[in-house]
Design an enzyme around this catalytic site. Sequence first.
Site, PDB file in Angstrom:
ATOM      1  N   LYS A  19     -53.042  -5.484 -26.712  1.00  0.00           N
ATOM      2  CA  LYS A  19     -53.484  -5.645 -24.677  1.00  0.00           C
ATOM      3  C   LYS A  19     -54.468  -5.273 -24.220  1.00  0.00           C
ATOM      4  O   LYS A  19     -54.632  -5.780 -23.419  1.00  0.00           O
ATOM      5  CB  LYS A  19     -51.710  -5.004 -24.375  1.00  0.00           C
ATOM      6  CG  LYS A  19     -50.145  -6.355 -24.834  1.00  0.00           C
ATOM      7  CD  LYS A  19     -49.039  -5.246 -25.141  1.00  0.00           C
ATOM      8  CE  LYS A  19     -48.001  -6.050 -25.695  1.00  0.00           C
ATOM      9  NZ  LYS A  19     -47.077  -5.638 -25.559  1.00  0.00           N
TER      10      LYS A  19
ATOM     11  N   GLN B 287     -43.840   0.062 -25.751  1.00  0.00           N
ATOM     12  CA  GLN B 287     -43.899  -0.789 -26.936  1.00  0.00           C
ATOM     13  C   GLN B 287     -42.776  -1.148 -27.522  1.00  0.00           C
ATOM     14  O   GLN B 287     -42.318   0.499 -28.248  1.00  0.00           O
ATOM     15  CB  GLN B 287     -45.069  -1.343 -28.102  1.00  0.00           C
ATOM     16  CG  GLN B 287     -45.667  -1.337 -29.000  1.00  0.00           C
ATOM     17  CD  GLN B 287     -45.837  -3.285 -28.440  1.00  0.00           C
ATOM     18  OE1 GLN B 287     -45.649  -3.618 -27.416  1.00  0.00           O
ATOM     19  NE2 GLN B 287     -45.245  -4.541 -29.627  1.00  0.00           N
TER      20      GLN B 287
ATOM     21  N   ASP C 276     -42.998  -5.639 -17.826  1.00  0.00           N
ATOM     22  CA  ASP C 276     -42.387  -6.994 -19.428  1.00  0.00           C
ATOM     23  C   ASP C 276     -41.167  -7.587 -18.921  1.00  0.00           C
ATOM     24  O   ASP C 276     -40.840  -8.294 -19.864  1.00  0.00           O
ATOM     25  CB  ASP C 276     -41.671  -6.040 -20.539  1.00  0.00           C
ATOM     26  CG  ASP C 276     -42.934  -5.807 -21.790  1.00  0.00           C
ATOM     27  OD1 ASP C 276     -43.514  -6.820 -21.991  1.00  0.00           O
ATOM     28  OD2 ASP C 276     -43.190  -5.260 -22.107  1.00  0.00           O
TER      29      ASP C 276
HETATM   30  N1  GUN Z   1     -42.556  -5.972 -29.574  1.00  0.00           N
HETATM   31  C1  GUN Z   1     -42.346  -7.121 -29.736  1.00  0.00           C
HETATM   32  N2  GUN Z   1     -43.100  -7.757 -28.396  1.00  0.00           N
HETATM   33  C2  GUN Z   1     -42.654  -7.028 -27.466  1.00  0.00           C
HETATM   34  C3  GUN Z   1     -43.679  -7.104 -25.407  1.00  0.00           C
HETATM   35  O1  GUN Z   1     -43.518  -8.111 -25.315  1.00  0.00           O
HETATM   36  N3  GUN Z   1     -43.203  -5.953 -24.983  1.00  0.00           N
HETATM   37  C4  GUN Z   1     -42.518  -4.846 -25.711  1.00  0.00           C
HETATM   38  N4  GUN Z   1     -42.816  -3.769 -24.786  1.00  0.00           N
HETATM   39  N5  GUN Z   1     -42.605  -4.414 -27.055  1.00  0.00           N
HETATM   40  C5  GUN Z   1     -42.873  -5.327 -27.991  1.00  0.00           C
END
Ligand code: GUN
Length: 290
Positions: free
Chosen positions: A52, A96, A119
């Site tokens: 990211k 996350q 998100d």
């Molecule tokens: N863990 C797995 N996929 C995601 C996501 O899209 N966002 C977040 N915050 N955690 C994740």
Amino acid sequence: MIKLDGRATSQSIRQEIAAEVKKLQEKGGKTPHLVAVLVGSNGASQTYVKAKVRDCEEVGFVSDVVRLSETITEAELLQEVQRLNADAAVDGFIVQLPLPRHIDEQKVLMAIDPAKDVDGFHPENLGKMALNLPSYLPATPMGILDLMDRYNIETGGKHCVVVGRSHIVGLPISILMGRNGYPGNATVTLTHSRTTNLPELLRSADIIIAALGKPHFVTADMVKEGAVLIDVGTTRVVDKSKKSGHRLVGDIDYEKAASKAAYITPVPGGVGPMTRVSLLKNTLLAARHK
Ligand code: GUN
């Protein structure tokens, strides 16, 4: 059969975002700023967050990672969320997942300011999504819609079978595919572990979206000729021939199902890269709203 190339598609979208960032900056606007909160040392989470940050750099965003100890208390994490909510420099942030077991994930997600919830996991954003109001869409479902859109895949009146009802993928994509608009207007069946006649339902599907996390769960005999196959699965399996020691395997048996499909996403290189670019799109939106 047409392979839905998530790498190439996401690359074009990234270029469009980078151009938008330049335009924003030229007009004296704010450079989008994303923060990722990473709790503990989960290997997959570290990889995702690193990716990211790299994506942000590529399009010209500012990004930070807030690294917190596995032993942080729920109250301390909630405090960190409040700090980010209040920080005017930060346009959007994500926490996350998964979080350590002693922390209530839902409580943390609920504490995020919906305006910074890039998100799209906050109930306010999910509610707006269901009502077809402007909102941040969750990353994987948005990536799937964008991929269908870029390949002009017809969805109106089609039977779409979603496998898996996770809050992050299965549930929201089932709502989105049924919304009035494009991509959407599909007749949606949301299936899960209690569904009794899944192979039969899948055989009647024009579009299959598999998001259950079981390698090669959907086999060729469950697929109708000419179906659109979207594979969200990315299970890591041990593979000594790879430098990383593992490879990613999807929920659909690609090798055998591909010849029956009209369109199919590979794993890796299908939905995954599209998911990453969705977060950038939401962050750009957040910065524009300022
Ligand atoms: N863990 C797995 N996929 C995601 C996501 O899209 N966002 C977040 N915050 N955690 C994740």
